[in-house]
Design a protein around this motif. Sequence first.
Motif, mmCIF file in Angstrom:
data_model
loop_
_atom_site.group_PDB
_atom_site.id
_atom_site.type_symbol
_atom_site.label_atom_id
_atom_site.label_comp_id
_atom_site.label_asym_id
_atom_site.label_seq_id
_atom_site.Cartn_x
_atom_site.Cartn_y
_atom_site.Cartn_z
ATOM 1 N N GLU A 155 0.833 -1.207 0.000
ATOM 2 C CA GLU A 155 0.000 0.000 0.000
ATOM 3 C C GLU A 155 0.868 1.257 0.000
ATOM 4 O O GLU A 155 0.553 2.241 -0.666
ATOM 5 N N VAL A 156 1.978 1.221 0.743
ATOM 6 C CA VAL A 156 2.857 2.383 0.815
ATOM 7 C C VAL A 156 3.557 2.603 -0.519
ATOM 8 O O VAL A 156 3.584 3.713 -1.057
ATOM 9 N N TRP A 157 4.145 1.520 -1.082
ATOM 10 C CA TRP A 157 4.843 1.681 -2.350
ATOM 11 C C TRP A 157 3.875 2.078 -3.454
ATOM 12 O O TRP A 157 4.226 2.857 -4.344
ATOM 13 N N GLY A 158 2.652 1.550 -3.416
ATOM 14 C CA GLY A 158 1.666 1.935 -4.425
ATOM 15 C C GLY A 158 1.436 3.441 -4.436
ATOM 16 O O GLY A 158 1.324 4.059 -5.500
ATOM 17 N N ASN A 159 1.403 4.048 -3.251
ATOM 18 C CA ASN A 159 1.230 5.501 -3.164
ATOM 19 C C ASN A 159 2.469 6.238 -3.679
ATOM 20 O O ASN A 159 2.357 7.253 -4.372
ATOM 21 N N PHE A 160 3.665 5.747 -3.323
ATOM 22 C CA PHE A 160 4.903 6.367 -3.814
ATOM 23 C C PHE A 160 4.949 6.314 -5.348
ATOM 24 O O PHE A 160 5.257 7.302 -6.018
ATOM 25 N N GLU A 161 4.678 5.126 -5.896
ATOM 26 C CA GLU A 161 4.718 4.924 -7.342
ATOM 27 C C GLU A 161 3.698 5.824 -8.038
ATOM 28 O O GLU A 161 4.000 6.462 -9.056
ATOM 29 N N ASN A 162 2.506 5.879 -7.466
ATOM 30 C CA ASN A 162 1.438 6.694 -8.033
ATOM 31 C C ASN A 162 1.823 8.177 -8.029
ATOM 32 O O ASN A 162 1.616 8.893 -9.017
ATOM 33 N N SER A 163 2.414 8.640 -6.931
ATOM 34 C CA SER A 163 2.820 10.049 -6.833
ATOM 35 C C SER A 163 3.930 10.383 -7.819
ATOM 36 O O SER A 163 3.933 11.465 -8.423
ATOM 37 N N LEU A 164 4.871 9.459 -7.997
ATOM 38 C CA LEU A 164 5.986 9.692 -8.917
ATOM 39 C C LEU A 164 5.475 9.869 -10.344
ATOM 40 O O LEU A 164 5.890 10.785 -11.068
ATOM 41 N N ILE A 165 4.549 9.010 -10.750
ATOM 42 C CA ILE A 165 4.011 9.074 -12.112
ATOM 43 C C ILE A 165 3.107 10.293 -12.282
ATOM 44 O O ILE A 165 3.182 11.005 -13.288
ATOM 45 N N THR A 166 2.259 10.553 -11.291
ATOM 46 C CA THR A 166 1.337 11.682 -11.376
ATOM 47 C C THR A 166 2.091 12.999 -11.484
ATOM 48 O O THR A 166 1.774 13.845 -12.328
ATOM 49 N N SER A 167 3.095 13.193 -10.634
ATOM 50 C CA SER A 167 3.834 14.456 -10.658
ATOM 51 C C SER A 167 4.595 14.622 -11.968
ATOM 52 O O SER A 167 4.725 15.745 -12.478
ATOM 53 N N LEU A 168 5.087 13.525 -12.554
ATOM 54 C CA LEU A 168 5.752 13.620 -13.851
ATOM 55 C C LEU A 168 4.766 14.037 -14.935
ATOM 56 O O LEU A 168 5.083 14.884 -15.789
ATOM 57 N N LEU A 169 3.572 13.495 -14.912
ATOM 58 C CA LEU A 169 2.561 13.825 -15.924
ATOM 59 C C LEU A 169 2.163 15.299 -15.863
ATOM 60 O O LEU A 169 1.843 15.908 -16.895
ATOM 61 N N TYR A 170 2.176 15.867 -14.676
ATOM 62 C CA TYR A 170 1.826 17.277 -14.551
ATOM 63 C C TYR A 170 3.025 18.204 -14.793
ATOM 64 O O TYR A 170 2.863 19.323 -15.278
#
Length: 332
Positions: free
Chosen positions: A186-201
Amino acid sequence: MTLVPQASTRQQIATLIHTPEDACRWMRGINGPHRLEVPRPRDLAFRHEGTALGNVSIGIIEYSTRVTIKVDDLAQSYSISLPLSGDQHIEYGRREFASDARVGAIISPHQPLHLNIGEDCRKQLVRLSREAVHHRLGQLLGRKVTSPVIFDPRMPLEGHLGDWWKTVAHLQELLGAEGSLCDLPEVWGNFENSLITSLLYAQPHNYSGELLGRQQARPGYLDQLVAMMRESLDQPLTLDDLERASGVSRERLYQDFHAHFGAAPIAHFRNLRFDWVKRRLEHAGPRESVSSIAMDCGFLQLGRFSRDYQKRFGERPSQALGRHRQDGIVRH
């Protein structure tokens, strides 16, 4: 050449290679198809150290001699690099730019380019899976992404992009530590999600206009409801709950959810829950089962869950169980 498991899902990368063929084969397994040219093959000392987990790998690479990499289509990966010392030169279409400690570079699928790496270039390398990037963008746009996300290859370390690389450095430190929080799915899923989301923006790409337009036009209460949904994925959540929390009419709820997420409110909640259970299954530990994970994620009717999962993802839940634990090793 080794790729040794560090934890149940983390894979520690460590290799030293002296032949161009083996170096190309190794990086083909990490990033995707490419051609490697080494003018002085006897001087080659290719090193790659880092960690792979889920849809992300972060590490350091160097060739110790001048090389040229020719890419037609990485196919399933986004390769993002930033020289820590030395420099590299990128040519794509009729354009080119130099990449050094102040300017990173992104190679996208379906984007041919040439990469000329200097002999003293030592760089940080981030690999993101195409599937994860497209999936996250689809969530943000509220629709399926059918064409490849193609980023502007030049990535100057200014503003949000500088912050993005700081996030990479922080995650690299966490991934290298024993007993890290990264080992919790659950923790890594949030880290991974944040990394991709911030790159897209932060980094321009062919969907940036649509993405920023949706962000600016989205009512603030929708973000609050989605946050509420993410916090309640293992709990029952009804339309009445959402209506009370939002303070708007049910008709307005349906209109805004369809406009910004492409689905009704409860359908969007169910989409988030399925994304969560998929991540849980793929990162499952050896003692976890499909039924225990499904029930943890709020799916109490296991027969229906299995049918709906297969219809949605094209495979049975049992096929996803522990995938990243079992398939984390790079194969040549």
